[in-house]
Design a protein around this motif. Sequence first.
Motif, PDB file in Angstrom:
ATOM      1  N   ARG A 177       0.852  -1.184   0.000  1.00  0.00           N
ATOM      2  CA  ARG A 177       0.000   0.000   0.000  1.00  0.00           C
ATOM      3  C   ARG A 177       0.892   1.240   0.000  1.00  0.00           C
ATOM      4  NH1 ARG A 177      -2.087  -4.010   2.548  1.00  0.00           N
ATOM      5  NH2 ARG A 177      -0.761  -3.719   4.384  1.00  0.00           N
ATOM      6  N   PRO A 178       0.428   2.353  -0.546  1.00  0.00           N
ATOM      7  CA  PRO A 178       1.237   3.571  -0.565  1.00  0.00           C
ATOM      8  C   PRO A 178       1.668   3.974   0.844  1.00  0.00           C
ATOM      9  CG  PRO A 178      -0.680   3.826  -1.993  1.00  0.00           C
ATOM     10  CD  PRO A 178      -0.876   2.551  -1.226  1.00  0.00           C
ATOM     11  N   PRO A 179       2.899   4.465   1.005  1.00  0.00           N
ATOM     12  CA  PRO A 179       3.360   4.911   2.326  1.00  0.00           C
ATOM     13  C   PRO A 179       2.472   5.993   2.942  1.00  0.00           C
ATOM     14  CG  PRO A 179       5.191   4.795   0.779  1.00  0.00           C
ATOM     15  CD  PRO A 179       3.944   4.600  -0.024  1.00  0.00           C
ATOM     16  N   LEU A 180       1.886   6.847   2.101  1.00  0.00           N
ATOM     17  CA  LEU A 180       1.045   7.936   2.576  1.00  0.00           C
ATOM     18  C   LEU A 180      -0.368   7.399   2.831  1.00  0.00           C
ATOM     19  CD1 LEU A 180       1.414  10.998   3.106  1.00  0.00           C
ATOM     20  CD2 LEU A 180       0.471  11.389   0.818  1.00  0.00           C
ATOM     21  N   LYS A 181      -0.687   7.160   4.104  1.00  0.00           N
ATOM     22  CA  LYS A 181      -1.965   6.521   4.445  1.00  0.00           C
ATOM     23  C   LYS A 181      -3.171   7.368   4.052  1.00  0.00           C
ATOM     24  CE  LYS A 181      -0.262   3.588   8.196  1.00  0.00           C
ATOM     25  NZ  LYS A 181      -0.421   3.217   9.630  1.00  0.00           N
TER      26      LYS A 181
END
Length: 217
Positions: A177-181
């Motif tokens: 999943r993208p690091p930026l939640k």
Amino acid sequence: MRRARLTVLACAVLLAGATACGTGPGGGSSGESPAAPGGSEPAGDPGKRLDGLTVAPRGSMDGYDRDKYPHWISQGDGCDTREAVLKRDGDGVETGSDCYPERGSWTSPYDGEKWTDPSDVDIDHVVPLAHSWISGADEWTDEERRTFANDLKGKQLLAVTDNVNQEKSDKAPDQWRPPLKSYWCRYASDWIDVKHQYELTVTESEKAALRKMLARC
């Protein structure tokens, strides 16, 4: 995607500004992306679209080759698909006669990082090419895969930080999943839209991961 499903009537607005309608994919002229195999972009609640996806185990990688997804293709005005996305997703982008950016900046939605050198930016396939192969694209023609790999009309292509894209590789949302939640809602929604548009399958674990990401919406 099953062959019987490729008879869907598809209409696509081409980059040149003309509207082309035909039966199935591959209707684009030279320098333009042909119509998407699944037809128009879906609308509405992403949770409902997720429920509408076919659940199936991931298929085999046998026979996969990136060369079966021809990219980056010409998109007109001397630009290929990568250059077109860099122009679309950047701020203050100025290009030379070869369409390569000479200045501009790009903010990666995956990690929020900002870049001014286009070599620091990758063009990500939201649903990776190899992942599409194991969720139905192995049955497509090369022309259909060409459409998928160069789709400027849907949500399949994004300019992102290069090393983040390399970390993602061919992983699905139950694996990466993208690091930026704060981007998880948008990422899950876009992933679902692409799978819906191209009639690709999801696994149970992938569906569960997408459901959790949508909870942030």
